[in-house]
Design an enzyme around this catalytic site. Structure first.
Site, PDB file in Angstrom:
ATOM      1  N   HIS A  15       4.028   1.326   2.353  1.00 44.51           N
ATOM      2  CA  HIS A  15       5.214   0.639   1.818  1.00 44.51           C
ATOM      3  C   HIS A  15       5.859   1.483   0.713  1.00 44.51           C
ATOM      4  O   HIS A  15       7.071   1.641   0.662  1.00 44.51           O
ATOM      5  CB  HIS A  15       4.829  -0.700   1.182  1.00 44.51           C
ATOM      6  CG  HIS A  15       4.238  -1.705   2.128  1.00 44.51           C
ATOM      7  ND1 HIS A  15       2.943  -2.135   2.036  1.00 44.51           N
ATOM      8  CD2 HIS A  15       4.782  -2.378   3.170  1.00 44.51           C
ATOM      9  CE1 HIS A  15       2.705  -3.038   2.973  1.00 44.51           C
ATOM     10  NE2 HIS A  15       3.806  -3.205   3.682  1.00 44.51           N
ATOM     11  N   HIS A  64       0.856  -1.185   0.000  1.00 50.78           N
ATOM     12  CA  HIS A  64       0.000   0.000   0.000  1.00 50.78           C
ATOM     13  C   HIS A  64       0.892   1.235   0.000  1.00 50.78           C
ATOM     14  O   HIS A  64       2.135   1.105  -0.043  1.00 50.78           O
ATOM     15  CB  HIS A  64      -0.951  -0.035   1.204  1.00 50.78           C
ATOM     16  CG  HIS A  64      -0.249  -0.313   2.511  1.00 50.78           C
ATOM     17  ND1 HIS A  64       0.655   0.562   3.062  1.00 50.78           N
ATOM     18  CD2 HIS A  64      -0.285  -1.388   3.351  1.00 50.78           C
ATOM     19  CE1 HIS A  64       1.129   0.076   4.193  1.00 50.78           C
ATOM     20  NE2 HIS A  64       0.576  -1.125   4.389  1.00 50.78           N
TER      21      HIS A  64
END
Ligand code: AMP
Length: 284
Positions: free
Chosen positions: A37, A34
């Protein structure tokens, strides 16, 4: 982007990319990526010549009754996202190859692994340390990028590389949140609609604590209690812990020290899904 499945292949690929003298940035993940990250990957891209990301759902860091099998996975989508961020190498080993059948080693950072998440997950950080050291040994990065979302993990890894003289710099990145404040997490997709609607209360209660501290001197116990009371109101969630700790030692804070930094952290179970969140507070 080259995808590598074992450490030897990764080492060879990095060597042939001429990694000597070029800066290598590394972002370890468990996948189902997502924006949290990706913020780490983008920072790594800005600061390095070579960017390595890993996707590995590490069995060693899950307890016997935890959600290893339920952990969300979407390798094809993750690969696209990482390619889009111009990642050079994606390391995605298979668990049975990464840990050979006779694997026996376990590393642990004793004190920092004990409080907070360590109370409910007593073997978790040994699993984290073991995987991270194995990954670092293969990637040999100049900089490791970690998220504040897992603040205790950051403290434990920082201590690990320091104790073992591992030559790596660690950059800690802020928590990326959904519009309603919920910290992005791969596990959020496992929430039911009702759980998802309630989940932002976790951050709201921590923010509220931060505001109270900033308003002036208070007893820590009161602030902790205030977070607790708000979270107790959850209809679909159950408190695992609420803590206010020294941001360096992770020991419980019992008195104010001007100039110190504390961490207000909480974990809540929504069904089997355990969400964590934290805020760092500077005491004036
Ligand atoms: P995970 O895949 O959950 O093991 O996370 C991999 C890395 O991404 C860890 O360093 C996490 O702290 C970081 N991370 C996870 N969620 C977020 C977030 N919402 N914001 C910033 N970093 C995150």
């Amino acid at each position: 982007m080259k995808v590598l499945k074992d450490s030897k292949a990764l080492r060879r690929a990095l060597a042939s990319a001429g990694n000597r003298g070029r800066r290598v940035g590394f972002v370890p993940t468990m996948g189902f990526l997502h924006q949290g990250h990706l913020s780490l990957v983008r920072r790594a891209r800005r600061e390095n010549d070579i960017v390595v990301a890993s996707i590995f759902v590490n069995p060693l860091q899950f307890g016997p009754k935890e959600d290893l099998d339920l952990y969300p996975r979407d390798f094809a989508h993750d690969k696209k996202l990482l390619e889009h961020e111009k990642t050079d190498f994606l390391f995605a080993p298979l668990a049975e190859e990464f840990y050979k059948a006779d694997f026996q080693t376990s590393l642990s950072v004793k004190k920092l692994s004990r409080p907070l998440c360590g109370l409910t997950r007593p073997t978790h950080f040994a699993g984290v340390c073991t995987v991270v050291l194995k990954l670092l040994n293969s990637v040999m990065p100049d900089t490791l990028y970690l998220g504040q979302k897992d603040y205790q993990q950051f403290c434990v890894i920082k201590q690990l590389v320091r104790d073992l003289d591992f030559p790596v710099k660690i950059t800690l990145m802020p928590i990326v949140r959904e519009a309603d404040g919920l910290a992005m997490s791969s596990r959020n997709v496992r929430l039911s609609l009702a759980q998802r609607q309630e989940a932002p209360l976790l951050y709201q209660s921590l923010k509220d604590a931060q505001r109270r501290v900033k308003q002036g001197p208070r007893a820590w116990a009161d602030i902790k209690q205030a977070i607790h009371s708000r979270l107790k109101g959850l209809r679909h969630g159950r408190i695992d812990y609420v803590e206010i700790v020294d941001a360096q030692t992770l020991e419980s804070v019992i008195e104010f020290k001007a100039g110190s930094r504390v961490l207000a952290a909480a974990a809540v179970f929504f069904g089997k899904t355990r969400l964590i969140d934290n805020v760092l507070i500077k005491v004036r």
